[in-house]
Design a protein around this motif. Structure first.
Motif, PDB file in Angstrom:
ATOM      1  N   GLN A 161      -6.506  -0.695  33.484  1.00 28.84           N
ATOM      2  CA  GLN A 161      -5.928  -1.686  32.579  1.00 28.84           C
ATOM      3  C   GLN A 161      -5.269  -2.816  33.365  1.00 28.84           C
ATOM      4  OE1 GLN A 161      -4.628   1.344  30.142  1.00 28.84           O
ATOM      5  NE2 GLN A 161      -6.559   0.879  29.136  1.00 28.84           N
ATOM      6  N   VAL A 162      -5.897  -3.963  33.351  1.00 26.51           N
ATOM      7  CA  VAL A 162      -5.308  -5.104  34.057  1.00 26.51           C
ATOM      8  C   VAL A 162      -5.267  -6.321  33.148  1.00 26.51           C
ATOM      9  CG1 VAL A 162      -5.861  -4.461  36.429  1.00 26.51           C
ATOM     10  CG2 VAL A 162      -7.559  -5.662  35.081  1.00 26.51           C
ATOM     11  N   SER A 163      -4.358  -7.224  33.468  1.00 21.97           N
ATOM     12  CA  SER A 163      -4.292  -8.488  32.715  1.00 21.97           C
ATOM     13  C   SER A 163      -5.537  -9.305  33.047  1.00 21.97           C
ATOM     14  CB  SER A 163      -3.042  -9.252  33.117  1.00 21.97           C
ATOM     15  OG  SER A 163      -3.146  -9.617  34.483  1.00 21.97           O
ATOM     16  N   ARG A 164      -5.842 -10.231  32.189  1.00 20.74           N
ATOM     17  CA  ARG A 164      -6.961 -11.152  32.381  1.00 20.74           C
ATOM     18  C   ARG A 164      -6.846 -11.865  33.734  1.00 20.74           C
ATOM     19  NH1 ARG A 164     -11.690 -11.077  30.063  1.00 20.74           N
ATOM     20  NH2 ARG A 164     -12.731 -12.416  31.557  1.00 20.74           N
ATOM     21  N   GLU A 165      -5.620 -12.300  34.012  1.00 21.30           N
ATOM     22  CA  GLU A 165      -5.313 -13.031  35.246  1.00 21.30           C
ATOM     23  C   GLU A 165      -5.642 -12.197  36.483  1.00 21.30           C
ATOM     24  OE1 GLU A 165      -1.217 -13.872  35.269  1.00 21.30           O
ATOM     25  OE2 GLU A 165      -1.465 -15.910  36.014  1.00 21.30           O
ATOM     26  N   MET A 166      -5.168 -10.964  36.447  1.00 17.60           N
ATOM     27  CA  MET A 166      -5.368 -10.022  37.546  1.00 17.60           C
ATOM     28  C   MET A 166      -6.860  -9.775  37.723  1.00 17.60           C
ATOM     29  SD  MET A 166      -3.588  -7.913  39.488  1.00 17.60           S
ATOM     30  CE  MET A 166      -3.641  -6.338  40.299  1.00 17.60           C
ATOM     31  N   TYR A 167      -7.541  -9.549  36.621  1.00 16.74           N
ATOM     32  CA  TYR A 167      -8.975  -9.284  36.608  1.00 16.74           C
ATOM     33  C   TYR A 167      -9.747 -10.433  37.272  1.00 16.74           C
ATOM     34  CZ  TYR A 167     -13.587  -8.336  34.574  1.00 16.74           C
ATOM     35  OH  TYR A 167     -14.916  -8.096  34.394  1.00 16.74           O
ATOM     36  N   GLU A 168      -9.402 -11.665  36.866  1.00 15.98           N
ATOM     37  CA  GLU A 168     -10.081 -12.854  37.418  1.00 15.98           C
ATOM     38  C   GLU A 168      -9.917 -12.934  38.931  1.00 15.98           C
ATOM     39  OE1 GLU A 168     -12.096 -14.575  35.739  1.00 15.98           O
ATOM     40  OE2 GLU A 168     -11.504 -14.243  33.647  1.00 15.98           O
ATOM     41  N   SER A 169      -8.737 -12.540  39.418  1.00 18.47           N
ATOM     42  CA  SER A 169      -8.552 -12.629  40.864  1.00 18.47           C
ATOM     43  C   SER A 169      -9.218 -11.456  41.583  1.00 18.47           C
ATOM     44  CB  SER A 169      -7.069 -12.791  41.226  1.00 18.47           C
ATOM     45  OG  SER A 169      -6.410 -11.577  41.072  1.00 18.47           O
ATOM     46  N   ILE A 170      -9.246 -10.300  40.959  1.00 14.10           N
ATOM     47  CA  ILE A 170      -9.905  -9.137  41.586  1.00 14.10           C
ATOM     48  C   ILE A 170     -11.394  -9.412  41.824  1.00 14.10           C
ATOM     49  CG2 ILE A 170     -10.721  -6.759  41.137  1.00 14.10           C
ATOM     50  CD1 ILE A 170      -8.019  -6.196  39.842  1.00 14.10           C
ATOM     51  N   ILE A 171     -12.039  -9.968  40.813  1.00 15.66           N
ATOM     52  CA  ILE A 171     -13.490 -10.158  40.961  1.00 15.66           C
ATOM     53  C   ILE A 171     -13.854 -11.264  41.958  1.00 15.66           C
ATOM     54  CG2 ILE A 171     -14.184  -9.115  38.750  1.00 15.66           C
ATOM     55  CD1 ILE A 171     -14.455 -11.955  37.638  1.00 15.66           C
ATOM     56  N   LYS A 172     -12.860 -12.008  42.394  1.00 14.73           N
ATOM     57  CA  LYS A 172     -13.129 -13.031  43.430  1.00 14.73           C
ATOM     58  C   LYS A 172     -12.984 -12.450  44.834  1.00 14.73           C
ATOM     59  CE  LYS A 172     -11.907 -17.119  40.770  1.00 14.73           C
ATOM     60  NZ  LYS A 172     -10.612 -17.082  40.062  1.00 14.73           N
ATOM     61  N   GLU A 173     -12.471 -11.259  44.900  1.00 13.50           N
ATOM     62  CA  GLU A 173     -12.263 -10.613  46.197  1.00 13.50           C
ATOM     63  C   GLU A 173     -13.637 -10.358  46.839  1.00 13.50           C
ATOM     64  OE1 GLU A 173     -11.175  -8.259  49.229  1.00 13.50           O
ATOM     65  OE2 GLU A 173     -11.918  -7.014  47.596  1.00 13.50           O
ATOM     66  N   PRO A 174     -13.846 -10.834  48.107  1.00 13.26           N
ATOM     67  CA  PRO A 174     -15.184 -10.755  48.720  1.00 13.26           C
ATOM     68  C   PRO A 174     -15.804  -9.353  48.740  1.00 13.26           C
ATOM     69  CG  PRO A 174     -13.681 -12.022  50.097  1.00 13.26           C
ATOM     70  CD  PRO A 174     -12.863 -11.487  48.974  1.00 13.26           C
ATOM     71  N   ASN A 175     -14.975  -8.353  49.025  1.00 16.67           N
ATOM     72  CA  ASN A 175     -15.463  -6.981  49.096  1.00 16.67           C
ATOM     73  C   ASN A 175     -15.999  -6.503  47.733  1.00 16.67           C
ATOM     74  OD1 ASN A 175     -15.715  -4.535  50.662  1.00 16.67           O
ATOM     75  ND2 ASN A 175     -14.147  -3.713  49.299  1.00 16.67           N
ATOM     76  N   ILE A 176     -15.265  -6.823  46.695  1.00 17.03           N
ATOM     77  CA  ILE A 176     -15.668  -6.449  45.323  1.00 17.03           C
ATOM     78  C   ILE A 176     -16.950  -7.188  44.938  1.00 17.03           C
ATOM     79  CG2 ILE A 176     -14.972  -6.561  42.880  1.00 17.03           C
ATOM     80  CD1 ILE A 176     -12.910  -4.805  43.940  1.00 17.03           C
ATOM     81  N   LYS A 177     -16.967  -8.478  45.287  1.00 18.49           N
ATOM     82  CA  LYS A 177     -18.160  -9.296  44.983  1.00 18.49           C
ATOM     83  C   LYS A 177     -19.417  -8.697  45.615  1.00 18.49           C
ATOM     84  CE  LYS A 177     -17.459 -14.204  44.321  1.00 18.49           C
ATOM     85  NZ  LYS A 177     -17.269 -15.456  45.078  1.00 18.49           N
ATOM     86  N   GLU A 178     -19.259  -8.242  46.849  1.00 13.52           N
ATOM     87  CA  GLU A 178     -20.387  -7.679  47.582  1.00 13.52           C
ATOM     88  C   GLU A 178     -20.902  -6.407  46.896  1.00 13.52           C
ATOM     89  OE1 GLU A 178     -19.647  -7.633  51.917  1.00 13.52           O
ATOM     90  OE2 GLU A 178     -20.797  -5.757  51.879  1.00 13.52           O
ATOM     91  N   VAL A 179     -19.970  -5.555  46.487  1.00 11.63           N
ATOM     92  CA  VAL A 179     -20.382  -4.309  45.814  1.00 11.63           C
ATOM     93  C   VAL A 179     -21.081  -4.637  44.489  1.00 11.63           C
ATOM     94  CG1 VAL A 179     -19.640  -2.066  44.905  1.00 11.63           C
ATOM     95  CG2 VAL A 179     -18.521  -2.999  46.929  1.00 11.63           C
ATOM     96  N   ILE A 180     -20.554  -5.622  43.776  1.00 10.02           N
ATOM     97  CA  ILE A 180     -21.186  -5.996  42.492  1.00 10.02           C
ATOM     98  C   ILE A 180     -22.620  -6.484  42.719  1.00 10.02           C
ATOM     99  CG2 ILE A 180     -21.087  -7.597  40.525  1.00 10.02           C
ATOM    100  CD1 ILE A 180     -18.017  -7.295  40.716  1.00 10.02           C
TER     101      ILE A 180
END
Ligand code: BG6
Length: 255
Positions: A124-143
């Motif tokens: 459970q994360v805020s919209r704001e938090m979510y938007e910044s998480i998905i910009k994280e390079p490591n997360i982007k790579e896994v996606i």
């Protein structure tokens, strides 16, 4: 005799794949609701199916659940000659650690001497938090890896069982019940007609992405899951392979 049982199962497999409108049904004996070892047989059958379908380098996206955990247990090092990378299909969807896709991917990689990636996204994360998480390079790579998977391995659950097992909010629980959801798969809840009535918001594989993935293996057994399987299969890509047990199959063929 054994031969008759085997051909009996083969006939059931044909009927079931036709009835569900999918590529193939693989049925193991028994009913996993009654005998826990049947889950191991589902695991063994899934491992064989993976082995026969995948050659060389592959990315395999995996969901969570106790059935997938059983699949992980049945994977063996002789599969290591293949170059596999296990990735969790979706981010946090409220499961306990033992049932999480991250945990299962790690175990699958361990059992096959291959690699895995993790996807740590809070439930459970805020919209704001979510938007910044998905910009994280490591997360982007896994996606990116998830979206380019050649195989998806996923479980199917009874909707209410899954909603209860997860950290579902009271509001969402009421919504799921009210919409008469019967089945669940990777965080999507389906009614009897196969319509999505609720979806856990997270990153990673979305239902529409499935159509781009070559091999899809759904693993679910036990007569109590028959309704859930039937509901999900109305929506599933026709290329899906179902690995199930006699308990579920008999119920599905009756319905
Ligand atoms: C979840 C998966 O973790 O496990 C779902 O995300 C699936 O796709 C569920 O429905 C099945 O769980 P089990 O324990 O019945 O295999």
């Amino acid at each position: 005799g054994i031969m008759r049982d085997i051909s009996g199962i083969a006939v059931m497999e044909q009927e079931l794949s036709r009835k569900l409108g999918i590529r193939q049904a693989i049925i193991v004996s028994g009913n996993s609701d009654e005998s826990p070892w049947v889950k191991q047989e589902l695991g063994r059958a899934t491992a064989m199916c993976m082995k026969s379908r995948l050659k060389g380098k592959n990315i395999i996206a995996v969901t969570g659940g106790s059935t997938m955990a059983a699949v992980a247990e049945m994977l063996t090092p002789d599969l290591a000659e293949r170059d596999w990378l296990f990735v969790p299909a979706r981010g946090g969807i409220g499961e306990d650690v033992k049932n999480q896709a991250n945990t299962i991917c790690a175990k699958m990689a361990d059992h096959t001497d291959s690699r895995h990636r993790v996807l740590y996204v809070p439930d459970q994360v805020s919209r704001e938090m979510y938007e910044s998480i998905i910009k994280e390079p490591n997360i982007k790579e896994v996606i990116t890896q998830i979206k380019s998977a050649s195989m998806v391995l996923h479980g199917i659950g009874d909707a209410i069982t899954m909603a209860e097992r997860r950290k579902t909010s009271e509001e969402d629980f009421v919504k799921i019940k009210h919409a008469q959801a019967v089945g669940e798969s990777f965080g999507y809840y389906f009614n009897e007609g196969g319509e999505v009535v609720h979806k856990v918001q997270t990153i990673g594989l979305q239902l529409d992405d499935l159509s781009h993935i070559e091999h899809i293996i759904a693993v679910a057994g036990g007569s109590s899951k028959a309704k859930a399987i039937a509901a999900y299969m109305k929506r599933a890509p026709s290329s899906t392979i179902l690995v199930t047990d006699e308990g579920a199959a008999k119920q599905l063929l009756k319905g």
